[in-house]
Scaffold this motif. Sequence first.
Motif, PDB file in Angstrom:
ATOM      1  N   ASP A  44       0.815  -1.220   0.000  1.00 15.08           N
ATOM      2  CA  ASP A  44       0.000   0.000   0.000  1.00 15.08           C
ATOM      3  C   ASP A  44       0.846   1.267   0.000  1.00 15.08           C
ATOM      4  O   ASP A  44       0.285   2.368  -0.050  1.00 15.08           O
ATOM      5  N   TYR A  45       2.176   1.121   0.043  1.00 16.96           N
ATOM      6  CA  TYR A  45       3.052   2.288   0.160  1.00 16.96           C
ATOM      7  C   TYR A  45       4.069   2.303  -0.982  1.00 16.96           C
ATOM      8  O   TYR A  45       4.544   1.254  -1.423  1.00 16.96           O
ATOM      9  N   ASP A  93     -11.269  -0.213  -2.167  1.00 12.09           N
ATOM     10  CA  ASP A  93     -11.012  -0.941  -0.911  1.00 12.09           C
ATOM     11  C   ASP A  93     -11.412  -0.090   0.283  1.00 12.09           C
ATOM     12  O   ASP A  93     -11.960  -0.599   1.275  1.00 12.09           O
ATOM     13  N   ILE A  94     -11.140   1.208   0.216  1.00 13.88           N
ATOM     14  CA  ILE A  94     -11.509   2.096   1.313  1.00 13.88           C
ATOM     15  C   ILE A  94     -13.027   2.187   1.438  1.00 13.88           C
ATOM     16  O   ILE A  94     -13.575   2.178   2.547  1.00 13.88           O
ATOM     17  N   ARG A  95     -13.727   2.267   0.299  1.00 21.58           N
ATOM     18  CA  ARG A  95     -15.195   2.322   0.335  1.00 21.58           C
ATOM     19  C   ARG A  95     -15.774   1.059   0.983  1.00 21.58           C
ATOM     20  O   ARG A  95     -16.673   1.142   1.824  1.00 21.58           O
ATOM     21  N   ARG A  96     -15.277  -0.101   0.557  1.00 16.32           N
ATOM     22  CA  ARG A  96     -15.787  -1.358   1.135  1.00 16.32           C
ATOM     23  C   ARG A  96     -15.483  -1.419   2.626  1.00 16.32           C
ATOM     24  O   ARG A  96     -16.300  -1.905   3.419  1.00 16.32           O
ATOM     25  N   SER A 139      -0.701   5.604  -0.133  1.00 14.40           N
ATOM     26  CA  SER A 139      -1.256   6.181  -1.353  1.00 14.40           C
ATOM     27  C   SER A 139      -1.656   5.124  -2.370  1.00 14.40           C
ATOM     28  O   SER A 139      -2.444   5.408  -3.284  1.00 14.40           O
ATOM     29  N   LEU A 140      -1.141   3.900  -2.254  1.00 11.52           N
ATOM     30  CA  LEU A 140      -1.482   2.839  -3.202  1.00 11.52           C
ATOM     31  C   LEU A 140      -2.710   2.046  -2.778  1.00 11.52           C
ATOM     32  O   LEU A 140      -3.085   1.085  -3.456  1.00 11.52           O
TER      33      LEU A 140
END
Length: 407
Positions: free
Chosen positions: A267-268, A355-358, A349-350
Amino acid sequence: MTDPAARALRRRAFQQRARRARRRAQRALTAYISPLGWATIACAAICLTMFATLGWHEMLAAGLVCVAMLLAALVLSLGNTSFHASIAVSQRRVSVHDAVHVQVTVENPGATPTASARADLPMGDEHERFGIPMLASHQSKRTTVSFTTIKRAVLPIGPLMIRKGDPFGLMRHERRLAERVTVYIHPTVVALGMLHAGIPRDLEGNPTGDIVDDDLDFYGLREYEPGDDVRNVHWLSSAKTGMLMIRQFEATRRTDTSLSLGVNPDDYVDASEFELAVSAHASIGVQALREDRPLYAHVGATHTNPANPMVFLDECSAVEPRLGDARNLAQGALAFTPDASLYCFTVGSLKPLDDIRRMASTLPQSARVVVVQTAPGATRGLRDFGDFTLATIGELNDLPLVMGAMR
């Protein structure tokens, strides 16, 4: 217990005993004679045996050289090494770029002089080596090692190893002195304003200091003003004073805070972005604890309830990236804090927006959900998606601004 399970347990127990026995044998063989020393002994034995059987004088000369080296090493490695040592550090808890001073004191508590020796002080992955001269009775030597912290870490210092050996490296005598000292190098944090997120008018809420006209915690009375709700009129006080009096309340909010940090390196972009995320996570947690908000921290598979900012920062010092960390951070947060009033997630930032919405869609609608996304060099921003707020920070100093804008 079934027979296969019992056999597996017995096999594991046997393997553990075998490993322990192998380690003990290895320590016994190398405690005083180094691997090079054993090789020299073997060389001497082979050379002398070949001379005895073949009569080669070259083998006799080589064997005698090896024996002479071993005898010299034995004599040079002898000596009194009955030292007493202690390790003291200037600060046990520091921040990145702070200076740390480590003082090592070695003294001779006995009545006879000691021999000179070498000291080895492990500091994380590095080793500081220095010499110890001959010390008279009750004489001591102090050595100070100074360094500047360059990155967040839990840094073990010690134990101090005293080594007396020969210049050939064939024989040695080692002693372990002074216990290990741990230095916590905390992440960089910034001061934030009050975190006002919470569930208002809750029986389990904490007073916020704000005076409102409708809540549960009675504060006092004031004169009636046009537009006030007549349901808040305190009639008994109004009859005594001859004017309408309105009840006031101190606002309460249930402020249980769930703070999650994504540690999946996918994710980074790089290590510096991960450090920015750790610093943002630490800054929010410290502010919550300073406000006496119950805090529950979730980092990978670790879930804690730190009692104060110092304990929380100690935990942040040990955070490391973990491959295979769960993509949905809300699962761990809900498993341990299903009734939090504020859910805060720090991601890289990746991390895809989907994924954030879920992740946010599985959280209680009554709670405030904030996602802090790090993107070094990006312009700070704040976006409201209805069920969660996405705050983007390009540097740590952006965090107070975006958190303040959410009030």
